[in-house]
Design a protein around this motif. Sequence first.
Motif, PDB file in Angstrom:
ATOM      1  N   PHE A 174      19.075  36.194  21.464  1.00  0.00           N
ATOM      2  CA  PHE A 174      17.962  37.550  22.243  1.00  0.00           C
ATOM      3  C   PHE A 174      18.941  37.477  23.698  1.00  0.00           C
ATOM      4  O   PHE A 174      19.525  39.358  24.566  1.00  0.00           O
ATOM      5  CB  PHE A 174      17.302  36.806  22.743  1.00  0.00           C
ATOM      6  CG  PHE A 174      16.233  38.647  23.848  1.00  0.00           C
ATOM      7  CD1 PHE A 174      15.635  39.402  22.268  1.00  0.00           C
ATOM      8  CD2 PHE A 174      16.676  38.468  24.682  1.00  0.00           C
ATOM      9  CE1 PHE A 174      15.843  40.396  23.453  1.00  0.00           C
ATOM     10  CE2 PHE A 174      15.612  39.629  25.652  1.00  0.00           C
ATOM     11  CZ  PHE A 174      15.183  40.665  24.975  1.00  0.00           C
ATOM     12  N   SER A 175      20.156  36.620  24.554  1.00  0.00           N
ATOM     13  CA  SER A 175      20.520  36.708  25.675  1.00  0.00           C
ATOM     14  C   SER A 175      21.192  37.918  24.892  1.00  0.00           C
ATOM     15  O   SER A 175      22.485  38.858  25.930  1.00  0.00           O
ATOM     16  CB  SER A 175      20.825  35.449  26.368  1.00  0.00           C
ATOM     17  OG  SER A 175      19.745  35.136  26.876  1.00  0.00           O
ATOM     18  N   LEU A 176      22.146  37.472  23.806  1.00  0.00           N
ATOM     19  CA  LEU A 176      23.522  38.343  23.455  1.00  0.00           C
ATOM     20  C   LEU A 176      23.084  39.392  23.347  1.00  0.00           C
ATOM     21  O   LEU A 176      24.000  39.918  23.407  1.00  0.00           O
ATOM     22  CB  LEU A 176      23.732  37.328  22.385  1.00  0.00           C
ATOM     23  CG  LEU A 176      25.477  37.438  21.624  1.00  0.00           C
ATOM     24  CD1 LEU A 176      26.511  37.113  22.913  1.00  0.00           C
ATOM     25  CD2 LEU A 176      25.405  36.113  20.401  1.00  0.00           C
ATOM     26  N   TYR A 192      13.518  42.720  19.853  1.00  0.00           N
ATOM     27  CA  TYR A 192      11.762  41.957  20.827  1.00  0.00           C
ATOM     28  C   TYR A 192      11.429  42.558  20.701  1.00  0.00           C
ATOM     29  O   TYR A 192      10.019  41.816  20.935  1.00  0.00           O
ATOM     30  CB  TYR A 192      12.413  43.113  23.005  1.00  0.00           C
ATOM     31  CG  TYR A 192      11.766  42.162  23.192  1.00  0.00           C
ATOM     32  CD1 TYR A 192      11.571  40.862  24.534  1.00  0.00           C
ATOM     33  CD2 TYR A 192      10.135  43.340  23.952  1.00  0.00           C
ATOM     34  CE1 TYR A 192      10.814  40.536  25.412  1.00  0.00           C
ATOM     35  CE2 TYR A 192      10.359  42.736  25.756  1.00  0.00           C
ATOM     36  CZ  TYR A 192       9.488  42.009  25.579  1.00  0.00           C
ATOM     37  OH  TYR A 192       8.684  40.781  26.216  1.00  0.00           O
ATOM     38  N   LYS A 193      10.929  43.620  19.977  1.00  0.00           N
ATOM     39  CA  LYS A 193       9.204  43.974  19.343  1.00  0.00           C
ATOM     40  C   LYS A 193       9.289  43.140  18.434  1.00  0.00           C
ATOM     41  O   LYS A 193       8.250  43.134  17.886  1.00  0.00           O
ATOM     42  CB  LYS A 193       9.465  45.480  19.333  1.00  0.00           C
ATOM     43  CG  LYS A 193       9.343  46.479  20.685  1.00  0.00           C
ATOM     44  CD  LYS A 193       9.243  47.426  20.294  1.00  0.00           C
ATOM     45  CE  LYS A 193       9.377  48.147  21.425  1.00  0.00           C
ATOM     46  NZ  LYS A 193       9.647  49.198  22.114  1.00  0.00           N
ATOM     47  N   GLU A 194      10.092  43.133  17.512  1.00  0.00           N
ATOM     48  CA  GLU A 194      10.088  42.098  16.058  1.00  0.00           C
ATOM     49  C   GLU A 194       9.599  40.613  16.825  1.00  0.00           C
ATOM     50  O   GLU A 194       9.016  39.835  16.054  1.00  0.00           O
ATOM     51  CB  GLU A 194      11.106  41.857  15.763  1.00  0.00           C
ATOM     52  CG  GLU A 194      11.366  43.200  14.679  1.00  0.00           C
ATOM     53  CD  GLU A 194      12.351  43.734  13.673  1.00  0.00           C
ATOM     54  OE1 GLU A 194      13.615  42.810  13.815  1.00  0.00           O
ATOM     55  OE2 GLU A 194      12.925  44.809  13.219  1.00  0.00           O
ATOM     56  N   PHE A 207       9.491  33.428  19.176  1.00  0.00           N
ATOM     57  CA  PHE A 207       9.836  32.913  20.628  1.00  0.00           C
ATOM     58  C   PHE A 207       8.925  33.532  21.707  1.00  0.00           C
ATOM     59  O   PHE A 207       8.359  34.700  21.963  1.00  0.00           O
ATOM     60  CB  PHE A 207      11.371  32.878  21.361  1.00  0.00           C
ATOM     61  CG  PHE A 207      12.149  34.036  22.061  1.00  0.00           C
ATOM     62  CD1 PHE A 207      12.770  34.201  22.854  1.00  0.00           C
ATOM     63  CD2 PHE A 207      11.928  35.400  21.301  1.00  0.00           C
ATOM     64  CE1 PHE A 207      13.303  35.200  23.762  1.00  0.00           C
ATOM     65  CE2 PHE A 207      12.146  36.566  22.372  1.00  0.00           C
ATOM     66  CZ  PHE A 207      13.076  35.930  22.895  1.00  0.00           C
ATOM     67  N   TYR A 208       9.055  32.891  23.379  1.00  0.00           N
ATOM     68  CA  TYR A 208       8.328  33.528  23.623  1.00  0.00           C
ATOM     69  C   TYR A 208      10.147  33.769  24.941  1.00  0.00           C
ATOM     70  O   TYR A 208      10.281  32.545  25.503  1.00  0.00           O
ATOM     71  CB  TYR A 208       7.257  32.772  24.509  1.00  0.00           C
ATOM     72  CG  TYR A 208       6.041  32.921  24.422  1.00  0.00           C
ATOM     73  CD1 TYR A 208       5.141  33.623  24.013  1.00  0.00           C
ATOM     74  CD2 TYR A 208       6.115  31.084  23.045  1.00  0.00           C
ATOM     75  CE1 TYR A 208       3.786  33.496  23.278  1.00  0.00           C
ATOM     76  CE2 TYR A 208       5.029  31.926  21.818  1.00  0.00           C
ATOM     77  CZ  TYR A 208       3.186  33.011  21.971  1.00  0.00           C
ATOM     78  OH  TYR A 208       2.799  32.886  21.090  1.00  0.00           O
ATOM     79  N   PRO A 209       9.983  34.738  25.417  1.00  0.00           N
ATOM     80  CA  PRO A 209      11.293  34.932  26.262  1.00  0.00           C
ATOM     81  C   PRO A 209      10.980  34.003  27.757  1.00  0.00           C
ATOM     82  O   PRO A 209       9.976  33.668  28.401  1.00  0.00           O
ATOM     83  CB  PRO A 209      10.783  36.241  26.968  1.00  0.00           C
ATOM     84  CG  PRO A 209      10.349  36.636  25.566  1.00  0.00           C
ATOM     85  CD  PRO A 209       9.036  36.034  25.416  1.00  0.00           C
ATOM     86  N   SER A 210      11.553  33.298  28.188  1.00  0.00           N
ATOM     87  CA  SER A 210      11.880  32.543  29.215  1.00  0.00           C
ATOM     88  C   SER A 210      12.491  33.216  30.649  1.00  0.00           C
ATOM     89  O   SER A 210      12.308  34.513  29.972  1.00  0.00           O
ATOM     90  CB  SER A 210      13.126  31.427  28.922  1.00  0.00           C
ATOM     91  OG  SER A 210      14.648  32.035  29.270  1.00  0.00           O
ATOM     92  N   LEU A 211      12.365  33.045  31.647  1.00  0.00           N
ATOM     93  CA  LEU A 211      12.903  33.136  32.884  1.00  0.00           C
ATOM     94  C   LEU A 211      14.033  34.616  32.541  1.00  0.00           C
ATOM     95  O   LEU A 211      14.103  35.818  32.804  1.00  0.00           O
ATOM     96  CB  LEU A 211      12.336  32.758  33.915  1.00  0.00           C
ATOM     97  CG  LEU A 211      12.766  33.668  35.804  1.00  0.00           C
ATOM     98  CD1 LEU A 211      11.474  34.473  35.538  1.00  0.00           C
ATOM     99  CD2 LEU A 211      12.676  32.383  36.507  1.00  0.00           C
ATOM    100  N   PHE A 237      15.238  38.378  32.524  1.00  0.00           N
ATOM    101  CA  PHE A 237      16.223  38.892  33.293  1.00  0.00           C
ATOM    102  C   PHE A 237      17.156  39.290  32.904  1.00  0.00           C
ATOM    103  O   PHE A 237      17.597  40.670  33.479  1.00  0.00           O
ATOM    104  CB  PHE A 237      16.240  37.901  34.184  1.00  0.00           C
ATOM    105  CG  PHE A 237      18.001  38.086  35.242  1.00  0.00           C
ATOM    106  CD1 PHE A 237      17.443  38.580  36.647  1.00  0.00           C
ATOM    107  CD2 PHE A 237      19.282  37.551  35.121  1.00  0.00           C
ATOM    108  CE1 PHE A 237      18.087  38.762  37.264  1.00  0.00           C
ATOM    109  CE2 PHE A 237      20.197  37.601  35.873  1.00  0.00           C
ATOM    110  CZ  PHE A 237      19.775  38.527  37.116  1.00  0.00           C
ATOM    111  N   ASP A 238      17.846  38.800  31.402  1.00  0.00           N
ATOM    112  CA  ASP A 238      17.927  39.571  31.199  1.00  0.00           C
ATOM    113  C   ASP A 238      18.087  40.762  30.185  1.00  0.00           C
ATOM    114  O   ASP A 238      18.921  41.998  30.203  1.00  0.00           O
ATOM    115  CB  ASP A 238      19.254  38.602  29.694  1.00  0.00           C
ATOM    116  CG  ASP A 238      19.656  37.662  29.758  1.00  0.00           C
ATOM    117  OD1 ASP A 238      20.633  37.797  31.240  1.00  0.00           O
ATOM    118  OD2 ASP A 238      19.649  36.528  28.853  1.00  0.00           O
ATOM    119  N   LEU A 239      16.950  40.796  29.717  1.00  0.00           N
ATOM    120  CA  LEU A 239      15.901  42.265  29.725  1.00  0.00           C
ATOM    121  C   LEU A 239      15.821  43.414  30.607  1.00  0.00           C
ATOM    122  O   LEU A 239      16.695  44.524  30.200  1.00  0.00           O
ATOM    123  CB  LEU A 239      14.832  41.926  28.739  1.00  0.00           C
ATOM    124  CG  LEU A 239      14.194  43.005  28.543  1.00  0.00           C
ATOM    125  CD1 LEU A 239      14.775  44.393  27.024  1.00  0.00           C
ATOM    126  CD2 LEU A 239      12.627  42.624  28.102  1.00  0.00           C
TER     127      LEU A 239
END
Length: 121
Positions: free
Chosen positions: A70-72, A86-88, A94-98, A102-104
């Motif tokens: 996801f970060s990539l 993200y929606k998929e 996964f649950y996004p980390s902090l 921030f990347d999003l």
Amino acid sequence: ILSEVLDDVEQRSFTPQDPDDAHFFPTAMQVCWDLKDIKLAYRVNKAMENGDNWKFLDMDRSNVYWSKFFSLLCMMEQIEVVLKWYKEMWPSLFYPSLKNIFDLLQALDAADQLELIPSVW
């Protein structure tokens, strides 16, 4: 080297036989992230989704894998593609980390789409 390994394994399904086998996909995604190579990351993801290869990812490694992917995506893809993934991915994969959040936010800011923040919150 990873590209050559993928040439051999991306169309095959494997069965984990050793506890260290679970390190392959998260490590491969880390290499993609280090190289900032989104095309290679898509190949790794395709190989991971092939057959039962997803079984190589236990809960901890799965989150590491998806977090790096996801970060990539946030760094390298257009915002529409990032939001689609993200929606998929969230919350089933996964649950996004902090850091992922921030990347999003950075991706939304770079795309001048900050008005979408409530929809991803």
